[in-house]
Every structure is written in structure tokens, then in C-alpha cells.
Design a protein around this motif. Structure first.
Motif, PDB file in Angstrom:
ATOM      1  N   PRO A   1       0.804  -1.221   0.000  1.00 18.87           N
ATOM      2  CA  PRO A   1       0.000   0.000   0.000  1.00 18.87           C
ATOM      3  C   PRO A   1       0.838   1.273   0.000  1.00 18.87           C
ATOM      4  N   ASN A   2       1.602   1.472  -1.036  1.00 16.09           N
ATOM      5  CA  ASN A   2       2.416   2.693  -1.069  1.00 16.09           C
ATOM      6  C   ASN A   2       1.763   3.785  -1.913  1.00 16.09           C
ATOM      7  N   GLY A   3       0.505   3.608  -2.182  1.00 18.38           N
ATOM      8  CA  GLY A   3      -0.277   4.601  -2.906  1.00 18.38           C
ATOM      9  C   GLY A   3      -1.656   4.017  -3.066  1.00 18.38           C
TER      10      GLY A   3
ATOM     11  N   GLY B   1      -0.817   5.815 -20.037  1.00 15.91           N
ATOM     12  CA  GLY B   1       0.540   5.304 -19.984  1.00 15.91           C
ATOM     13  C   GLY B   1       0.638   4.146 -19.007  1.00 15.91           C
ATOM     14  N   ARG B   2       1.834   3.824 -18.636  1.00 19.40           N
ATOM     15  CA  ARG B   2       2.052   2.725 -17.692  1.00 19.40           C
ATOM     16  C   ARG B   2       1.497   3.111 -16.341  1.00 19.40           C
ATOM     17  N   LEU B   3       0.992   2.119 -15.643  1.00 22.38           N
ATOM     18  CA  LEU B   3       0.303   2.424 -14.401  1.00 22.38           C
ATOM     19  C   LEU B   3       1.179   2.167 -13.182  1.00 22.38           C
ATOM     20  N   SER B   4       2.175   2.979 -13.022  1.00 23.41           N
ATOM     21  CA  SER B   4       3.047   2.767 -11.883  1.00 23.41           C
ATOM     22  C   SER B   4       2.745   3.743 -10.754  1.00 23.41           C
ATOM     23  N   THR B   5       2.553   3.169  -9.580  1.00 17.41           N
ATOM     24  CA  THR B   5       2.201   3.992  -8.428  1.00 17.41           C
ATOM     25  C   THR B   5       3.296   4.993  -8.086  1.00 17.41           C
ATOM     26  N   SER B   6       4.532   4.507  -8.154  1.00 21.77           N
ATOM     27  CA  SER B   6       5.626   5.409  -7.776  1.00 21.77           C
ATOM     28  C   SER B   6       5.696   6.614  -8.714  1.00 21.77           C
ATOM     29  N   GLU B   7       5.404   6.348  -9.983  1.00 17.04           N
ATOM     30  CA  GLU B   7       5.445   7.456 -10.930  1.00 17.04           C
ATOM     31  C   GLU B   7       4.345   8.477 -10.632  1.00 17.04           C
TER      32      GLU B   7
END
Length: 493
Positions: A38-40, A266-272
RNA sequence: GCUCCGGUGGUGUAGCCCGGCCAAUCAUACCGGCCUUUCGAGCCGGUGACCCGGGUUCAAAUCCCGGCCGGAGCACCA
């Protein structure tokens, strides 16, 4: 009057299975999990893990577990609020977990299994630096610590737990096979030292398991029968199987899917996403331009539409790159029959209708399938979209939808001439436009995806506050609030 | 570089394991038509694909081999 009251045909749901059968799945015995860090907040990407796992559990009367794999307090630090977000969004997606597990609260359990492995000499403390070990891994040689006797290993482990080592000084590795043909599998790290507060459990622990270890133990403890996850975790299986072999456990049946990227997101990256938000490019995690579940919910998407969209992607191992238009189409199927129609005039231009004798009450259908009406005052002074106005030339005949026909006679002063109420001459096409009187309207702001819109909306639409409506010839929008003006959010065309 | 996986219309997907019923499913997109009133919605219709080359077979999208292309892993991240 009854010409609009067509009966509401319930789009019958085809009960066909939306997913291929699961290998060796027995009804009532399937246990699956979705295990996020759970980082986002959950995104459309997470929704795939939630929906597919949940759907299989529904098909097989199984048990669906939500497990927080939150064992890295630093690099992918969990966000305290996000735990709640996952719970909320799962429920909203109609995928309420039967059980919720927090890995960070079960650390001592992982310690026990680690100790057993150390006793069995199937794991060992390794003092190599990353670089040093990389050499061993690449050449397939055993590192000097690999054969530390169990007693000594246990002693070192004890010291690790007591905080007697620095970060990076020592790690616990699982013995696999230093000659394994895939270097990625060779003696992997199961525990490392991190001195950092964990958002959920504070500074209780300084030795943290890696995902591969924690997940391996939990999947067994939880009785997981099937794992479906991204193919980035494919090698995990190979690594974890060693532990399963040492303990004599059976590994769950696995399936892996490829990456999803959505053209428009786009790509679904949480960190981004997190970086973008912190950089101030978005208002927050529910900014309507974002692919988070909360943003989609805010925009008025139906959970069923998201489920159907995700299920339509299948569970293949190839990467998919799909357009949100597919999601829009799914949602449209659900909301079109129920969303009330209203007029929204953006960038309004006030025009005058010369020759209109008196004001009239204009009844307009609320929804073509559901029936019902709303009323607007047909009067001399009205608003139309600038976009429409600019297109017309003097002499053009225009139909003000459901009201009357007018002809542009003086573009300079925005004067039209009344031509009659009858629907004739302009029965279809671009010259049928929507409009708004100068009374019975509210200011309206639409928070859009590409741009925002300022304009006016029917006061009638206030009845639908909180709902998704269709602003005719514009788009479906969710009416979020009304303070000094109506605030709407663009859903989709 | 090493290891593994995948390639069906513009996009996504079904079919592939157990070859024939596949001149290939469904959806979306696109195009066209319809609508006594949304041509930015709806309804109807149409176009459009088995990566390439060999092989096995009476028969291959499906099996085998080679090639090409794409992706993933090789972290004390998940």
C-alpha cells in the motif's frame, strides 16, 4: 406524452463466464489473494489484481484474501492512508475481501520459519556486499558464508534481531543452487536489516523479510490454492519453490499476466504517479486525470464497468496496450439508460430571437429510454455555445432543440429571427443545437481531462446532484457539488 | 550477456493443451445508413487478423524445427 415513455428494457446480462476456467479448481475450495504494497492508492492496474482474483473466487465459491505485503519500510514505504483506500476501493469494486492480512503485523511468524531454515542449514547469514555476492552469483560459485554451521548461523541471526549489526552488514540467504541455470534464482535474500520506522508497526523490528520470503510463507499459511499476478513475479515462484521443498509444502497453482498500459494514461506505476503529484502536476490522488480507482469513482464510473473492462483484458501473458475508450464503452452501456439529460452551454454567447411573440414552456425528455421531462423557459434571450455560434452564417436555419427554429439574420449583433415551433426543415444534423434561457440556469464549471469548461447549466440538473448526467452534445458528467456554482466532473463522451 | 515467456483485424480478446465443425468469436475503434429533434448519445449494417519460413498430416491458428519481433527477471523493491 407517451411517445417518450418507452419501457426501460433491462439490458439482460449474459451469464457467460468472463474468465477461462482455473486449472485444478474445485468449487468451494479455492483460496486466492491480492497482495499489494500500500504505497499509494489502488489504480486501474491494482484493480486488475483485485477484480480477476475476486472474480475467480466468485466463480468457484472461494475465499478472497487481501494481504498487505508491506515489509519494506524504506524503498517502497507504505502510506498509512493507503491501507484504508485499498479496503474502500475493494469494497466499491464489489470485491470485499473475506479476510485481511497485514504482513508487517506478522513478522515474528516469519522469524520462526527463518530459524527453522537456519537449523536445517537451508538458509545462512551472508556477509558479502551486494557487489561481492553478484560476482559469486554470476560465476556460480558458493560464497564463503554458505557453509556456516547451523549453531553459528543461529547465533548471528540472534544478533541481527538484537540490532547488533549495521544495515547492509549481513543478510539471510536461502540456499538454492549456485549452479542454477538462471542466475536470478541463485541464493536469494530472505531477510535484511533496515533501521527505519514502519508506518504501521513503528520501530518494533529491524530485520525485515523480503517479499519473496514473506509471500512464500503466507501463501502456505493462508492456504492459497491459486496465485494470479503480474509476470514480473514469475521468478518468485522458482525462488520460493525451494522453501516449499524444504518444508515439504505444495506450491499453489500460478498464472501470470503481462503488463497493461492504457494509451491515454501510460504505464500504471504507483511510484510514478506519486512523483507527479508531489511535483504539483496533479491536484491529488483523486485528480480526474489520474488512473486511480478513487479518481474513476469521482468521475462517476460504475464499478461494474471497471470490472467488465478488466475482465475483457483476459489473463494472457502478453502485454496489453488498450484504449480507455473501451472502459468508456463499458460504462456507457450502464449509464446511458439511466443518466438524465440536461443542457450545458459552455463559452456561452447570448443571442436574441426577434419575432418570438411570447415566452413558452419547453418540455424536454429527461432520458430517451426512461422517460420523464424537464422544463425550460423558451424566451427571446437565450444562450448558445460560442462554438456553435461561430459556425453559423447569416441566413442559416438553426433548430434550437425541442424549442423552435430560428434563422441567423445579424451575426454582428447575434440576432436570430423566429421561424416557427414546428420541427421541420432542420430535422437532423449539426444544425440542431442545445441552448439555455437566461432564467433558470446556474453557472457551471466542468473539471475536464484535457481542459476545463466554464458555462451555464440548467437549474433542473440540481435534482441530480451526485449523479452522472449527460450534458447533451457534450459528454457524460458527474455533478459533484453546488456552492456558488455547479461543479461537475467530466466522465466520458 | 544469462534465464524465462509471448506473437490472432487499428486495439483488446476467444479458439491453441485434446489438429478437421475456423473462409476464425466477442467487444472496441473506424466507415456507412437510420432516428418527429443529442450526427459528440442511441439503433442497424459494413470493412478488417491467425509474425515469417520449413516440416509432420488426407487435414495446422492449433503439433515440431528454425528465424524475426516484442516483453519480463537477473535488487539487502514490491
Amino acid at each position: 406524452m407517451e411517445k417518450y415513455s418507452v419501457e426501460l428494457k433491462p439490458k439482460e446480462e449474459k451469464k457467460e463466464q468472463k474468465l477461462p476456467p482455473l486449472e485444478k479448481a474445485e468449487k468451494g475450495k479455492v483460496v486466492m489473494r491480492f497482495a499489494p504494497n500500500p504505497n499509494g492508492p489502488p489504480t486501474l492496474g491494482s484493480a486488475r489484481g483485485i477484480v480477476v482474483n475476486d472474480e475467480y473466487c466468485k466463480i468457484y465459491d472461494g475465499k478472497f484474501i487481501l494481504r498487505f505485503d508491506d515489509t519494506d519500510p524504506r524503498t517502497k514505504r507504505p502510506l498509512l492512508e493507503a491501507y484504508e483506500w485499498y479496503l474502500e476501493d475493494c469494497e466499491w469494486l464489489n470485491a470485499k475481501p473475506d479476510e485481511v492480512v497485514y504482513a508487517s503485523k506478522r513478522i515474528p511468524i516469519y522469524y520462526e520459519y527463518c530459524e527453522r531454515l537456519l537449523e536445517m542449514e537451508k538458509a545462512y547469514p551472508c556477509f558479502c556486499s551486494r557487489e561481492e555476492f553478484k560476482k559469486f552469483r554470476d560465476t556460480g560459485e558458493e560464497c564463503p558464508h554458505r557453509n556456516i554451521p547451523a549453531e553459528d548461523a543461529l547465533e548471528i541471526w540472534e544478533k541481527m534481531l538484537n540490532g547488533e549489526f549495521e544495515e547492509g552488514q549481513v543478510v539471510i540467504r536461502i540456499k538454492t543452487d549456485m549452479k542454477h541455470k538462471d542466475p536470478a534464482i541463485r541464493d536469494w535474500v530472505a531477510f535484511r536489516i533496515i533501521y527505519e520506522d514502519h508506518p504501521l508497526v513503528g520501530d518494533e523490528f529491524c530485520v525485515w523479510p523480503t517479499l519473496d520470503f514473506e509471500s512464500a510463507i503466507e501463501d502456505h499459511l493462508l492456504g492459497i490454492t491459486h496465485i494470479i499476478r503480474g509476470k514480473d513475479l514469475r521468478d518468485s515462484e522458482l525462488r520460493q519453490r525451494y522453501i516449499y521443498r524444504y518444508f515439504g509444502w505444495d506450491y499453489p497453482i500460478t498464472k501470470h499476466w503481462g503488463k497493461v498500459s492504457i494509451h491515454e494514461f501510460g504505464r500504471l506505476s504507483t511510484s510514478e504517479l506519486r512523483r507527479e503529484i508531489e511535483a504539483g502536476n496533479y491536484e491529488g490522488w483523486d485528480d480526474p486525470r489520474l488512473p486511480t480507482i478513487r479518481a474513476l469513482r469521482r468521475r462517476g464510473f460504475r464499478p461494474e464497468a471497471i470490472r467488465n473492462f478488466i475482465l475483457s483484458l483476459g489473463v494472457g501473458e502478453n502485454d496489453v496496450s488498450v484504449s480507455v475508450k473501451n472502459l468508456y464503452a463499458e460504462n456507457r452501456k450502464l449509464i446511458d439508460p439511466i443518466a438524465n439529460r440536461y443542457f450545458f452551454v459552455w463559452d456561452p454567447v447570448k443571442i436574441k430571437i426577434e419575432g418570438l411573440e411570447e415566452e413558452v414552456e419547453v418540455k424536454i425528455p429527461l432520458n430517451p429510454t426512461k422517460g420523464g421531462f424537464r422544463v425550460l423557459k423558451g424566451m427571446r434571450d437565450i444562450y448558445i455555445c460560442r462554438e456553435d455560434f461561430e459556425r453559423f452564417e447569416e441566413g442559416d436555419l438553426v433548430r434550437l432543440k425541442d424549442f423552435c427554429n430560428v434563422r441567423l439574420v445579424d451575426k454582428e449583433n447575434a440576432v436570430f429571427e423566429f421561424e416557427g415551433f414546428e420541427l421541420k426543415d432542420v430535422k437532423k444534423g449539426k444544425n440542431i443545437i442545445h441552448w439555455l434561457p437566461t432564467e433558470g440556469v446556474v453557472e457551471c464549471h466542468v473539471l475536464g481531462i484535457e481542459r476545463n469548461y466554464e458555462g451555464l447549466a440548467e437549474k433542473n440538473s440540481l435534482n441530480d446532484l451526485g449523479n452522472v448526467v449527460q450534458f447533451e452534445r457534450f459528454a457524460f458528467c458527474r455533478l459533484e457539488s453546488f456552492d456558488d456554482k455547479l461543479r461537475a466532473i467530466y466522465t466520458h463522451p
